[in-house]
Design a protein around this motif. Structure first.
Motif, mmCIF file in Angstrom:
data_model
loop_
_atom_site.group_PDB
_atom_site.id
_atom_site.type_symbol
_atom_site.label_atom_id
_atom_site.label_comp_id
_atom_site.label_asym_id
_atom_site.label_seq_id
_atom_site.Cartn_x
_atom_site.Cartn_y
_atom_site.Cartn_z
ATOM 1 N N ARG A 52 20.314 -19.520 35.804
ATOM 2 C CA ARG A 52 19.031 -19.113 35.244
ATOM 3 C C ARG A 52 17.913 -19.978 35.820
ATOM 4 O O ARG A 52 17.994 -21.204 35.818
ATOM 5 C CB ARG A 52 19.070 -19.220 33.728
ATOM 6 C CG ARG A 52 19.981 -18.177 33.118
ATOM 7 C CD ARG A 52 20.006 -18.176 31.607
ATOM 8 N NE ARG A 52 18.734 -18.543 31.000
ATOM 9 C CZ ARG A 52 18.637 -19.326 29.943
ATOM 10 N NH1 ARG A 52 19.715 -19.842 29.387
ATOM 11 N NH2 ARG A 52 17.451 -19.606 29.420
ATOM 12 N N ALA A 53 16.873 -19.326 36.295
ATOM 13 C CA ALA A 53 15.746 -20.038 36.890
ATOM 14 C C ALA A 53 15.095 -20.982 35.885
ATOM 15 O O ALA A 53 14.631 -22.059 36.253
ATOM 16 C CB ALA A 53 14.732 -19.031 37.424
ATOM 17 N N ALA A 54 15.071 -20.591 34.605
ATOM 18 C CA ALA A 54 14.453 -21.440 33.580
ATOM 19 C C ALA A 54 15.182 -22.775 33.455
ATOM 20 O O ALA A 54 14.548 -23.811 33.225
ATOM 21 C CB ALA A 54 14.449 -20.717 32.237
ATOM 22 N N LEU A 55 16.493 -22.782 33.618
ATOM 23 C CA LEU A 55 17.244 -24.038 33.553
ATOM 24 C C LEU A 55 16.874 -24.949 34.717
ATOM 25 O O LEU A 55 16.709 -26.157 34.549
ATOM 26 C CB LEU A 55 18.749 -23.774 33.556
ATOM 27 C CG LEU A 55 19.319 -23.118 32.307
ATOM 28 C CD1 LEU A 55 20.804 -22.822 32.507
ATOM 29 C CD2 LEU A 55 19.111 -23.985 31.092
ATOM 30 N N THR A 56 16.748 -24.370 35.893
ATOM 31 C CA THR A 56 16.373 -25.154 37.070
ATOM 32 C C THR A 56 14.969 -25.726 36.901
ATOM 33 O O THR A 56 14.721 -26.891 37.216
ATOM 34 C CB THR A 56 16.444 -24.291 38.345
ATOM 35 O OG1 THR A 56 17.776 -23.801 38.480
ATOM 36 C CG2 THR A 56 16.051 -25.075 39.581
ATOM 37 N N GLU A 57 14.069 -24.908 36.380
ATOM 38 C CA GLU A 57 12.697 -25.375 36.172
ATOM 39 C C GLU A 57 12.661 -26.534 35.176
ATOM 40 O O GLU A 57 11.990 -27.539 35.411
ATOM 41 C CB GLU A 57 11.829 -24.226 35.676
ATOM 42 C CG GLU A 57 10.371 -24.582 35.609
ATOM 43 C CD GLU A 57 9.487 -23.383 35.331
ATOM 44 O OE1 GLU A 57 8.298 -23.614 35.063
ATOM 45 O OE2 GLU A 57 9.965 -22.235 35.391
ATOM 46 N N ARG A 58 13.399 -26.426 34.082
ATOM 47 C CA ARG A 58 13.436 -27.522 33.105
ATOM 48 C C ARG A 58 14.055 -28.775 33.705
ATOM 49 O O ARG A 58 13.582 -29.885 33.479
ATOM 50 C CB ARG A 58 14.204 -27.095 31.855
ATOM 51 C CG ARG A 58 13.380 -26.227 30.935
ATOM 52 C CD ARG A 58 13.987 -26.117 29.549
ATOM 53 N NE ARG A 58 15.304 -25.521 29.513
ATOM 54 C CZ ARG A 58 15.543 -24.237 29.262
ATOM 55 N NH1 ARG A 58 14.563 -23.408 29.015
ATOM 56 N NH2 ARG A 58 16.776 -23.792 29.248
ATOM 57 N N LEU A 59 15.122 -28.612 34.477
ATOM 58 C CA LEU A 59 15.797 -29.742 35.106
ATOM 59 C C LEU A 59 14.834 -30.495 36.029
ATOM 60 O O LEU A 59 14.717 -31.719 35.959
ATOM 61 C CB LEU A 59 17.010 -29.244 35.894
ATOM 62 C CG LEU A 59 17.771 -30.257 36.721
ATOM 63 C CD1 LEU A 59 18.571 -31.183 35.814
ATOM 64 C CD2 LEU A 59 18.697 -29.544 37.693
ATOM 65 N N LEU A 60 14.126 -29.759 36.876
ATOM 66 C CA LEU A 60 13.184 -30.384 37.809
ATOM 67 C C LEU A 60 11.976 -30.965 37.085
ATOM 68 O O LEU A 60 11.460 -32.014 37.477
ATOM 69 C CB LEU A 60 12.748 -29.373 38.871
ATOM 70 C CG LEU A 60 13.854 -28.911 39.812
ATOM 71 C CD1 LEU A 60 13.351 -27.787 40.705
ATOM 72 C CD2 LEU A 60 14.399 -30.060 40.627
ATOM 73 N N SER A 61 11.546 -30.323 36.026
ATOM 74 C CA SER A 61 10.423 -30.846 35.235
ATOM 75 C C SER A 61 10.796 -32.166 34.577
ATOM 76 O O SER A 61 10.019 -33.132 34.625
ATOM 77 C CB SER A 61 10.007 -29.837 34.161
ATOM 78 O OG SER A 61 9.388 -28.733 34.744
ATOM 79 N N ARG A 62 11.963 -32.223 33.963
ATOM 80 C CA ARG A 62 12.400 -33.466 33.315
ATOM 81 C C ARG A 62 12.510 -34.601 34.313
ATOM 82 O O ARG A 62 12.249 -35.761 33.987
ATOM 83 C CB ARG A 62 13.759 -33.262 32.617
ATOM 84 C CG ARG A 62 13.680 -32.614 31.276
ATOM 85 C CD ARG A 62 14.961 -32.780 30.486
ATOM 86 N NE ARG A 62 16.178 -32.494 31.209
ATOM 87 C CZ ARG A 62 16.768 -31.309 31.279
ATOM 88 N NH1 ARG A 62 16.264 -30.273 30.657
ATOM 89 N NH2 ARG A 62 17.879 -31.146 31.954
ATOM 90 N N ALA A 63 12.876 -34.273 35.549
ATOM 91 C CA ALA A 63 13.013 -35.295 36.594
ATOM 92 C C ALA A 63 11.672 -35.624 37.245
ATOM 93 O O ALA A 63 11.603 -36.504 38.103
ATOM 94 C CB ALA A 63 14.011 -34.822 37.651
#
Length: 93
Positions: A52-63
């Motif tokens: 899911r693109a939303a998971l990738t976006e959250r992962l990169l945002s948190r980092a």
């Protein structure tokens, strides 16, 4: 959900637990420095995911890395393309 051989636990609960864990993933420790170095050197970075693109976006945002990537993370399914050889390319003298 199907039963899992030789396991007596709640399969649906186990599946929910595993899927929920994806929302808590962190990037590998050496990723932030590598991504920042590439970004600062002018490399154009994009993301592709089979999830899911939303998971990738959250992962990169948190980092703190989302700004290093162009566009939005995509979970779009892409079909592989095969290059078609032209007959002239197959029979070179």
């Amino acid at each position: 959900m199907p039963r899992v051989p030789r396991w007596s636990g709640d399969v649906e609960q186990a599946a929910r637990h595993v899927l929920a864990g994806f929302t808590e993933l962190e990037v590998h420790p050496d990723v932030p420095d590598g991504v920042r170095t590439l970004h600062e050197a002018g490399f154009r970075l994009v993301t592709m995911t089979n999830g899911r693109a939303a998971l990738t976006e959250r992962l990169l945002s948190r980092a703190g890395l989302l700004h290093c990537f162009e566009g939005e993370p995509t979970g779009q399914r892409l079909r592989p393309r095969r290059a078609r050889a032209r007959p002239a390319q197959l029979h070179r003298s």
